[in-house]
Design an enzyme around this catalytic site. Sequence first.
Site, PDB file in Angstrom:
ATOM      1  N   ASP A 135       0.852  -1.172   0.000  1.00  0.00           N
ATOM      2  CA  ASP A 135       0.000   0.000   0.000  1.00  0.00           C
ATOM      3  C   ASP A 135       0.903   1.242   0.000  1.00  0.00           C
ATOM      4  OD1 ASP A 135      -3.225   0.505   1.627  1.00  0.00           O
ATOM      5  OD2 ASP A 135      -2.130   1.750   0.196  1.00  0.00           O
ATOM      6  N   GLU A 176     -10.688   6.689   4.227  1.00  0.00           N
ATOM      7  CA  GLU A 176      -9.714   6.044   5.109  1.00  0.00           C
ATOM      8  C   GLU A 176      -9.902   6.489   6.558  1.00  0.00           C
ATOM      9  OE1 GLU A 176      -6.415   6.168   1.547  1.00  0.00           O
ATOM     10  OE2 GLU A 176      -5.809   5.332   3.456  1.00  0.00           O
TER      11      GLU A 176
HETATM   12  C1  GLC Z   1      -4.353   4.278   0.017  1.00  0.00           C
HETATM   13  C2  GLC Z   1      -5.260   3.118   0.351  1.00  0.00           C
HETATM   14  C3  GLC Z   1      -5.356   2.086  -0.749  1.00  0.00           C
HETATM   15  C4  GLC Z   1      -5.178   2.741  -2.103  1.00  0.00           C
HETATM   16  C5  GLC Z   1      -3.778   3.307  -2.181  1.00  0.00           C
HETATM   17  C6  GLC Z   1      -3.521   4.054  -3.489  1.00  0.00           C
HETATM   18  O1  GLC Z   1      -3.637   4.678   1.150  1.00  0.00           O
HETATM   19  O2  GLC Z   1      -5.034   2.435   1.583  1.00  0.00           O
HETATM   20  O3  GLC Z   1      -6.647   1.468  -0.620  1.00  0.00           O
HETATM   21  O4  GLC Z   1      -5.367   1.784  -3.126  1.00  0.00           O
HETATM   22  O5  GLC Z   1      -3.478   4.166  -1.088  1.00  0.00           O
HETATM   23  O6  GLC Z   1      -4.332   5.188  -3.573  1.00  0.00           O
END
Ligand code: GLC
Length: 652
Positions: A345, A541
């Site tokens: 991530d 988030e």
């Molecule tokens: C974010 C999220 C993830 C996402 C990634 C790219 O922090 O946790 O779900 O796909 O970054 O945007």
Amino acid sequence: MRKSIFTFAILCLVVGVVSAACCVSLPTPTEPGDVPSATAGATLEPTDAPAATAEATLPIPGPELPIEERVEGLLAQMTLAEKIGQMTQVEKGSIDGRDIAGLYIGSILSGGGGTPDRNTPQDWAAMVDGFQTLALESRLGIPLIYGVDAIHGHGNVKGAVIFPQNIGLGATRDPDLVERVGRVTAEEMAATGIYWNFAPTVAVPQDIRWGRTYEGYSEDTEVVSTLSSAYIRGQQNVDGVTDLSAATTVLATPKHYVGDGGTAWGTSETYIVQQYMLDQGVTEVDEATLRAVHLPPYAEAVENGAMCVMASFSSWQDTKMHAHKYLLTDVLRGELGFQGFIVSDWGGIDQIPGDYYSDVVISVNAGIDMVMVPYDYELFVDTLTEAVENGDVPMARIDDAVRRILTVKFQLGLFEHPFSDEALLAQVGSEAHREVAREAVRKSLVLLKNEGDVLPLVKDTPVIFVAGSGADDVGMQCGGWTIEWQGAMGDITPGTTILQAIQDTAAESTVVRYDRAGNFAGDYGRADVGIVVVGEEPYAEGVGDRADLSLSAEDIETIDRVQAVSDRVVVIIISGRPLIITEQVDDWDAVVAAWLPGTEGQGVADVLFGDYPFTGKLSYTWPRSMAQIPLGSGSGEPLFPFGYGLTTEGAE
Ligand code: GLC
């Protein structure tokens, strides 16, 4: 088909002229609260173009050969630098264009809100094709793979169709519909040259205070498994079989592996915009629970052709998931037979205790194949290179990671068709696509109360008052991950608000009055029905982690004002999760949970006025109080149980 190589030549010429003539200035990163990398926003002096190599390169094995042979033939030619480049994913605002070939970068992403300067589908396609053109200039010409979060439609793109968030799709209990949602989303992505979606979220949220509850289909593992795999089929399949090379299929990414929806309140150490309380926290469950509740959707995803999985920021048994070799390698690969690649991530490896060198070593050795750096890619490349040269990361692990990445790139057909297909652009936001979203809205609505069968409304109701923060706001209807990372209130993208839909559906003779705050006293008289749309403003988030899920005082006051001048009152709740309405609900005649319906507000009016029936069923328990959160806490019955939903007759 995707653009031909002729287009590539034209793009090369254009990009070559542009990049040779000027330095590259880097816009700042896209996600709020980020610490810009050293180069972001800087203007860099021209650096040497990638050094031409003396070694003659063999042609990349052609599509007439089996993919395994093509991968081995290519891998055998690759230098360590080229291999590590494939494992490197960079945020699009942080990359120096000349490093794409110079460092053999394998992937670029748009984080939430990572849009081109002008946010149109055409400009998205031009941006992505531009990056791709630079990637094809590298020694071996390995195409890059571009990724986005198209979690409820191609949400960053203005004009794209925005579907109900997964919590609403969960209430439909309709795998066929969800598959069609995945397919339409893939078509709109392919139009912009983007063939990798960081979706679906297959979390099984157990605590609805979590800001990502709405990204989960349900609190119930079986519902999540069934619907998320339907979505994956929609994204990846043609005529019932996985075909990633098709013009309008994309790579799906079940995420976040594993147990992201089972963290405990107060265990998160992340601070972005605010202190996260659940998101990125610790999944405090035993292995039996982890395997019973949170793992099954991944088994189903692998069986349905998933070739990419994203690791979770969360931890289990005192170990960050990004460092968890047992779960990443032994379980996901060994037990579930996952053949694809694991992507980290956003800066996820940085959260592993220890210095950056150990972060890189531990995460790659644990099974992370591609690192979403996303900013300081040179540091990552240098660190992983050093780790391999020190023998801390075996070359066999590097080769395994690169094999997996190349396999997917060959499966996607990127070597043959690396660019967007402008013939698809007309599909973005098309009426046909919007009809699928409108159907999804209809089927997502859950009727929680209907005193005296006030719903469905008759279309020639004489006077209707409409009020509330969510009545005339597409941004609120969409929620997070829409145009901006956190989403935003207001007219952020083309769509139909619930108010517009009511106005368009009620009879000509009906008087529809709107006031956001519900101030109808005075010369308006009384309404036969007052409709008040309230709930949550957008978030994403951990920014959405909330200790108290009560309705706001403003919302309650608005409802009270409308109630005072209306014979019946209908409350529509726009939210990413159930809210606490126990103290107020007895005063309301009807209550509809609309979740985060997206751009097609007409779907709400379709059901409100009886053209279609209410059919939605709660995919989350609706608690009576905060004491009943997380799931299974407290005593007594919930306000509305999992699976609850009243039905009505519909004309259709
Ligand atoms: C974010 C999220 C993830 C996402 C990634 C790219 O922090 O946790 O779900 O796909 O970054 O945007």
